[in-house]
Design an enzyme around this catalytic site. Structure first.
Site, PDB file in Angstrom:
ATOM      1  N   GLU A 157       0.841  -1.186   0.000  1.00  0.00           N
ATOM      2  CA  GLU A 157       0.000   0.000   0.000  1.00  0.00           C
ATOM      3  C   GLU A 157       0.882   1.243   0.000  1.00  0.00           C
ATOM      4  OE1 GLU A 157      -3.330   0.180   0.014  1.00  0.00           O
ATOM      5  OE2 GLU A 157      -4.012  -1.801   0.725  1.00  0.00           O
ATOM      6  N   ASP A 162      -7.241   1.992  -7.607  1.00  0.00           N
ATOM      7  CA  ASP A 162      -5.920   2.335  -7.063  1.00  0.00           C
ATOM      8  C   ASP A 162      -4.796   1.510  -7.717  1.00  0.00           C
ATOM      9  OD1 ASP A 162      -7.181   0.105  -5.599  1.00  0.00           O
ATOM     10  OD2 ASP A 162      -5.403   0.141  -4.319  1.00  0.00           O
TER      11      ASP A 162
HETATM   12 ZN   LIG Z   1      -6.135  -1.593  -3.403  1.00  0.00          ZN
END
Ligand SMILES: [Zn+2]
Length: 202
Positions: free
Chosen positions: A135, A184
């Site tokens: 992330e 994302d």
């Molecule tokens: Zn994600």
């Protein structure tokens, strides 16, 4: 400079599937990988509360300790059971939640055409099984920071050195494997710049 010297200079050593330089925050949201394969990396973007940087909400989400009263966006996500192996914060700081040999819960329902496999076996689902999830603290639209690209490139090179089935072309975005559900790390993420960082960092 040799690969070995690179590792030592950057403090990027992996021991027992933990990155030496990362701060450890252990997440319970993990389980055994169903097979002995770690062969790709999924990149994500996350910010909590949405659009805000800093604070401890991401770490709280990944450790099931998010306070639902702390922000209007939190009640909807507080019962999610999710995690990633690594979080790279805006400053470049790296936090590890799950050791790489365990399955973190970051990709969700996902599928991918794996060009490394025989034609009939290329269609793969459930990417948590064989990927490492990273992330990046950010949003789809806000430029990720130089410190994040540099840290990410160093981490990726370390992962490639330690898990030989991972290769540069097996670093993919969440949007790519869950296209109708996820966007994302978003248009803000500069894949060409990451590739340059991967080849230029010495
Ligand atoms: Zn994600």
């Amino acid at each position: 400079m040799t690969e070995e010297a690179f590792g030592i200079d950057n403090g990027e050593v992996i021991e027992n599937h933990w990155l030496g330089s990362a701060r450890r925050v252990v997440s319970p949201n993990a389980n055994d990988r169903p097979m002995d394969e770690i062969s790709a990396v999924v990149l994500h973007g996350i910010s909590l509360p949405p659009g805000e940087f800093g604070g401890d909400a991401i770490e709280r989400l990944f450790t099931n300790t998010l306070d639902p009263d702390a922000h209007p966006a939190f009640p909807a996500i507080v019962s999610l059971r999710v995690s990633a192996h690594l979080l790279i914060r805006r400053s470049g700081e790296c936090v590890q939640f799950v050791p790489f040999d365990r399955r973190a819960w970051h990709a969700g329902k996902s599928r991918w055409l794996d060009g490394e496999r025989p034609f009939q076996e290329q269609r793969r689902e459930g990417l948590n099984d064989f990927t490492i999830g990273i992330e990046l603290e950010g949003t789809d639209e806000c430029a990720y920071r130089e410190a994040q690209y540099r840290r990410l490139a160093i981490v990726l090179r370390t992962l490639i050195a330690n898990y030989p089935a991972i290769a540069v072309e097996r670093i993919i975005g969440h949007a790519q494997i869950a296209p109708l559900r996820k966007s994302d790390p978003g248009p803000a993420f500069d894949w060409a710049y990451l590739r340059r960082c991967l080849t230029e960092i010495v």
